[in-house]
Write a protein that holds these residues in place. Sequence first.
Motif, short mmCIF file in Angstrom:
data_model
loop_
_atom_site.label_atom_id
_atom_site.label_comp_id
_atom_site.label_asym_id
_atom_site.label_seq_id
_atom_site.Cartn_x
_atom_site.Cartn_y
_atom_site.Cartn_z
N SER A 109 -6.37 9.41 18.90
CA SER A 109 -7.27 9.80 19.99
C SER A 109 -6.56 9.69 21.34
N LEU A 110 -5.79 8.61 21.50
CA LEU A 110 -5.03 8.42 22.74
C LEU A 110 -4.01 9.54 22.91
N LEU A 111 -3.34 9.88 21.82
CA LEU A 111 -2.35 10.97 21.88
C LEU A 111 -3.02 12.29 22.23
N LEU A 112 -4.18 12.54 21.64
CA LEU A 112 -4.91 13.78 21.93
C LEU A 112 -5.32 13.83 23.40
N PHE B 138 -9.49 21.26 25.07
CA PHE B 138 -8.47 20.72 24.17
C PHE B 138 -9.01 19.49 23.44
N LEU B 139 -9.72 18.64 24.19
CA LEU B 139 -10.29 17.43 23.58
C LEU B 139 -11.31 17.79 22.51
N VAL B 140 -12.19 18.73 22.84
CA VAL B 140 -13.24 19.11 21.90
C VAL B 140 -12.64 19.65 20.60
N LEU B 141 -11.76 20.63 20.73
CA LEU B 141 -11.20 21.25 19.52
C LEU B 141 -10.26 20.29 18.79
N GLY B 142 -9.59 19.42 19.53
CA GLY B 142 -8.75 18.41 18.88
C GLY B 142 -9.58 17.48 18.01
#
Length: 231
Positions: A90-93, A145-149
Amino acid sequence: MNRVIPATRIHLITWPTLVAWPWGILLSSFVINLALFSVIGDEIPGGPQTGGLVSIYIVTMISAAQSVSQFFPLALGLSLTRRTFYAAISLLLLGESVLFGTVLYLFQLVERATDGWGISLRFFAPSFITTDNPVAQILIYTVPFLVLGFVGIFLALVLRRWGVSGLYVLSIALLLLFGLLGVLITWQGWWLAVGRWLGDQSALSLFAGWPVLLALLLAGAGLLTIRRATP
């Protein structure tokens, strides 16, 4: 937290893939659009706009899912807890999303400065996502990006925990949910109101404000799912 930062290094083993594929595919899409609209751009009133930007978001989602598939068994083999693995990815994303969002903003500045690469092309700055506030613009690029990640991570964890059957059940549940929602809106004649509500939303609300709530929901769902996921 002491183990979260080192755990992110597992995912960075394949950092060229994390960077090269999304940007390679995006730039390929850009070159094709640039060549295409160089030929026909003058025939489009107001200059051409394109949805090619979506490609980098889709590739990022796939990369996030692959990270779970590739490194979840390895992380457990290295005695990392599921919670630590999830916090690390999560941190990397989050870092990847901010970085990619910022770079897209820089591309947008170049696009504006060159009058759409000399042909009024709006590849990085389609009108419906453009704002004059730099911080808001970066958020508009970053939050999707966060959502799709987290979508990719969640789907990969569902596959890990319940197998292919879990993905089918999830698909049916979502189909029923949105299908019944569509029936309800049609039955009540709310489509006009829904369209008006969407039209009243700013780009920041549509692409960052509401989506960040979805990202938090997906992050929570992923955390619950990974508890009993098997490597």
